[in-house]
Motif scaffolding. Structure first.
Motif, short mmCIF file in Angstrom:
data_model
loop_
_atom_site.label_atom_id
_atom_site.label_comp_id
_atom_site.label_asym_id
_atom_site.label_seq_id
_atom_site.Cartn_x
_atom_site.Cartn_y
_atom_site.Cartn_z
N LYS A 159 39.49 -49.92 9.26
CA LYS A 159 40.57 -48.98 9.57
C LYS A 159 40.11 -48.07 10.70
N VAL A 160 41.02 -47.79 11.65
CA VAL A 160 40.71 -46.86 12.73
C VAL A 160 41.83 -45.82 12.82
N MET A 161 41.46 -44.61 13.25
CA MET A 161 42.45 -43.55 13.42
C MET A 161 42.22 -42.84 14.74
N TYR A 162 43.32 -42.34 15.33
CA TYR A 162 43.27 -41.67 16.62
C TYR A 162 43.65 -40.20 16.45
N ALA A 163 42.65 -39.33 16.50
CA ALA A 163 42.87 -37.90 16.29
C ALA A 163 43.41 -37.25 17.56
N GLU A 164 44.43 -36.46 17.39
CA GLU A 164 45.05 -35.68 18.45
C GLU A 164 45.69 -36.54 19.53
N GLY A 165 45.96 -37.79 19.22
CA GLY A 165 46.58 -38.68 20.19
C GLY A 165 48.10 -38.62 20.18
N GLN A 166 48.69 -37.97 19.15
CA GLN A 166 50.13 -37.96 18.95
C GLN A 166 50.62 -39.39 18.71
N ILE A 167 51.92 -39.56 18.51
CA ILE A 167 52.43 -40.86 18.06
C ILE A 167 53.64 -41.38 18.82
N THR A 220 31.55 -30.03 17.51
CA THR A 220 31.72 -29.35 18.79
C THR A 220 30.52 -29.60 19.69
N PHE A 221 29.33 -29.07 19.34
CA PHE A 221 28.17 -29.29 20.21
C PHE A 221 27.81 -30.76 20.36
N PRO A 222 27.78 -31.57 19.28
CA PRO A 222 27.45 -32.99 19.47
C PRO A 222 28.53 -33.74 20.26
N ARG A 223 29.67 -33.09 20.45
CA ARG A 223 30.87 -33.65 21.06
C ARG A 223 31.51 -34.64 20.09
N PHE A 224 32.67 -35.17 20.48
CA PHE A 224 33.56 -35.77 19.50
C PHE A 224 33.07 -37.07 18.87
N VAL A 252 33.62 -41.88 10.07
CA VAL A 252 32.57 -41.78 11.08
C VAL A 252 33.23 -41.65 12.45
N CYS A 253 32.65 -40.80 13.30
CA CYS A 253 33.14 -40.63 14.67
C CYS A 253 32.74 -41.83 15.54
N PHE A 254 33.62 -42.18 16.46
CA PHE A 254 33.32 -43.25 17.41
C PHE A 254 34.05 -42.95 18.71
N SER A 255 33.62 -43.59 19.79
CA SER A 255 34.23 -43.35 21.10
C SER A 255 35.48 -44.20 21.30
N GLU A 256 36.51 -43.58 21.85
CA GLU A 256 37.74 -44.32 22.13
C GLU A 256 37.50 -45.42 23.18
N THR A 314 31.87 -50.68 3.48
CA THR A 314 31.82 -49.40 2.75
C THR A 314 33.16 -48.67 2.73
N GLY A 315 34.16 -49.21 3.43
CA GLY A 315 35.45 -48.52 3.50
C GLY A 315 35.39 -47.26 4.35
N THR A 316 34.52 -47.25 5.35
CA THR A 316 34.37 -46.09 6.22
C THR A 316 35.33 -46.19 7.40
N VAL A 317 36.15 -45.18 7.58
CA VAL A 317 37.17 -45.15 8.63
C VAL A 317 36.52 -44.78 9.96
N ILE A 318 36.88 -45.48 11.03
CA ILE A 318 36.41 -45.15 12.37
C ILE A 318 37.38 -44.16 12.99
N ALA A 319 36.90 -42.95 13.22
CA ALA A 319 37.76 -41.86 13.71
C ALA A 319 37.47 -41.60 15.19
N MET A 320 38.48 -41.76 16.02
CA MET A 320 38.32 -41.58 17.47
C MET A 320 39.19 -40.42 17.94
N HIS A 321 38.55 -39.43 18.52
CA HIS A 321 39.24 -38.23 19.00
C HIS A 321 39.47 -38.33 20.50
#
Length: 409
Positions: free
Chosen positions: A282-290, A128-132, A199-203, A228-235
Motif C-alpha cells: 500500500k502507498v499513500m501520497y501526503a499533501e498531494g490532494q486528490i 522536519t530535520f531529517p526531511r520528508f 515508513v517514509c519514502f521518496s516520491e 509486515t503490512g507497512t504502508v509506504i508514505a510519500m510526502h
C-alpha cells in the motif's frame, strides 16, 4: 453536519526537539551528529523550488535562529515549519528559534492540546530535520553515523513522541537508510515488530540520486513492507525538489502545483509492475490532494489498453492501472472541494483526511469546519470513512482510532 467524526490526520509534522540525537547517539558522535546551534541568519531564499539558507558567524548582523548543524549541513528552523497560530499575512520566509514557535510543534502535551482544539483524535507525523523521507541522512558522508541517526530518530519517534504520554493518539512513522535497501528492509522489520505500520519514502527517488522503482533495487524494502503490512508514505517534496517552472519562479508557482510530483510518482508505481509482485503493498501520497486523480487514472487506463505493447508494460502490468489504484493507492487531502465533488471517480476507500499541522497550509484550528463545508453533500457513512475509517484500516489502528502498538493499548 450534526456530528462530524473525530479526525485522524494522516499528514501532520513534528519539529524534533534539540535532544533527539544528542541523547541517543554514542558519545563519540555527540559533536558530529545533528545538534542545535543558535546563530544569526545571513541570507535565505526560496526561488525556483530551491531553499537556500546561509548561516552567519557569532557577532554577525541578522536575526538569531536555531540551526540544525550536521556535517556540512546548516538548516535553520523556519516560520514555514511552524506557522499555525499566525495570521496568513504574517507567515513569511524567516528563520526562528524554538521560543518563537508554537509549543505543539515539538511538545507532546501541547500537541495533544492543539489536536483537541482542532477536533483531531489521532495524527501521523512526518519529520522536519531529517526531511520528508530521511534524505538528510542519505546525503551525509558518514554512513555509520547516518544509520545510527536513522535508528535514533525512529527510537525517539516510537518511544517518546508516540510513547506513553501520547496515549495512542500519535501514530509512528519511521525513516529508513535509503542508500541500502537491505538495511532499509531490516529497519522496517525492526519497527514492525513494535507495531509500526508506516515508513517514509521518496516520491521520485532518482531526484535523490537513487534507483527508480522500475528497477529491482528496492525489492528487499518492498518485500519487507509487503510482509509486515507497512504502508509506504510519500510526502510532497520528498524528492528534495518542489515542482517549479523556472529558476526565477516565485514560491507561489510551486505552491500551486505541489501535487505534480505525486502525479508523476503515482504513474511510476502504477506502471512499475510492483503491485503485481507485492500484492499486499500500500502507498499513500501526503499533501498531494486528490482532484487530479480521475483524469490520470483515465489516461493511464487508455495507455495500458492501447499502447502497452510498445509501452514496455505488457509483461508486468497485467490489469488496468485504475484497478491497481483501487487496491493499493491512497490520496490524502486537507482542502480539496473539487476532488470531493468527484469522489466517485476516485473511490471512497482511497481517500484520507489530513490537517498538515503545523505548516503554513494547515487548516488548523478549523479542520472540522473545512471538512463540514466540503463534505456536506456526502452521506454520513462516506464522511466517516474519509475522515477516519480508511485510516484505521490502512494503519492498523484500534477500532477507537488509536495506535495499536501504543503502551497500554
Amino acid at each position: 453536519m450534526e456530528s462530524f467524526p473525530k479526525i485522524i490526520s494522516v499528514d501532520d509534522h513534528t519539529v524534533e526537539p534539540p535532544h533527539v540525537w544528542r541523547d541517543r547517539l554514542p558519545s563519540k558522535y555527540r559533536d558530529s551528529g545533528p545538534r542545535i546551534v543558535r546563530a544569526p541568519l545571513k541570507e535565505m531564499t526560496f526561488i525556483g523550488g530551491k531553499f537556500a539558507p546561509k548561516m552567519g558567524a557569532p557577532g554577525d548582523d541578522g536575526p538569531l535562529a536555531d540551526w540544525w548543524v550536521y556535517e556540512e549541513l546548516h538548516r535553520p528552523l523556519t516560520r514555514l515549519d511552524t506557522a499555525v497560530g499566525y495570521d496568513r499575512d504574517e507567515v513569511k520566509l524567516e528563520a526562528i528559534t524554538y521560543e518563537q514557535m508554537r509549543p505543539g510543534s515539538f511538545s507532546v502535551p501541547d500537541r495533544l492540546a492543539d489536536m483537541d482544539v482542532n477536533h483531531v483524535q489521532s495524527a501521523l507525523c512526518f519529520p522536519t530535520f531529517p526531511r520528508f523521507c530521511g534524505q538528510t541522512f542519505t546525503e551525509a558522508a558518514d554512513r555509520e553515523l547516518g544509520l545510527l541517526g536513522v535508528r535514533a530518530y525512529n527510537d525517539w519517534m516510537v518511544e517518546e513522541w508516540c510513547g506513553p504520554e501520547a496515549r495512542g493518539r500519535l501514530i509512528p512513522l519511521i525513516i529508513i537508510p535509503l542508500w541500502d535497501a537491505e538495511l532499509a528492509a531490516a529497519e522496517v522489520r525492526r519497527n514492525a515488530a513494535r507495531g509500526v505500520r508506516a515508513v517514509c519514502f521518496s516520491e521520485i527517488p532518482p531526484n535523490l540520486g537513487l534507483p527508480s522503482i522500475h528497477t529491482d533495487d528496492w525489492d528487499p524494502l518492498l518485500a519487507a513492507c509487503d510482509e509486515t503490512g507497512t504502508v509506504i508514505a510519500m510526502h510532497i517534496g520528498s524528492s528534495s525538489r518542489m515542482p517549479s517552472t523556472s529558476a526565477d519562479a516565485p514560491p507561489a508557482v510551486g505552491s500551486t502545483i505541489t501535487f505534480a510530483n505525486c502525479c508523476f510518482s503515482m504513474v511510476d508505481w502504477l506502471m512499475s509492475g510492483k503491485f503485481e509482485r507485492f500484492p499486499n503493498l500500500k502507498v499513500m501520497y501526503a499533501e498531494g490532494q486528490i482532484g487530479w486523480i480521475p483524469y490520470i487514472l483515465e489516461r493511464a487506463d487508455v495507455v495500458w489498453e492501447e499502447n502497452r505493447g510498445w509501452g514496455g508494460v505488457a509483461d508486468k502490468v497485467l490489469r488496468p492501472p485504475s484497478e491497481l489504484f483501487t487496491e493499493h493507492v491512497y490520496g490524502c487531502f486537507f482542502d480539496d472541494a473539487f476532488g470531493l465533488r468527484n469522489l466517485d471517480a476516485i473511490g471512497v476507500g482511497n481517500v484520507l483526511y489530513e490537517t498538515d499541522y503545523p505548516h503554513s497550509d494547515s487548516t488548523w484550528p478549523k479542520s472540522r469546519e473545512v471538512g463540514e463545508a466540503q463534505m456536506g453533500h456526502l452521506a454520513p457513512d462516506v464522511v466517516e470513512r474519509i475522515v477516519r475509517g480508511n485510516a484505521i484500516e490502512l494503519l492498523g489502528l484500534t477500532a477507537d482510532g488509536l495506535w495499536a502498538g501504543a503502551p497500554g493499548a
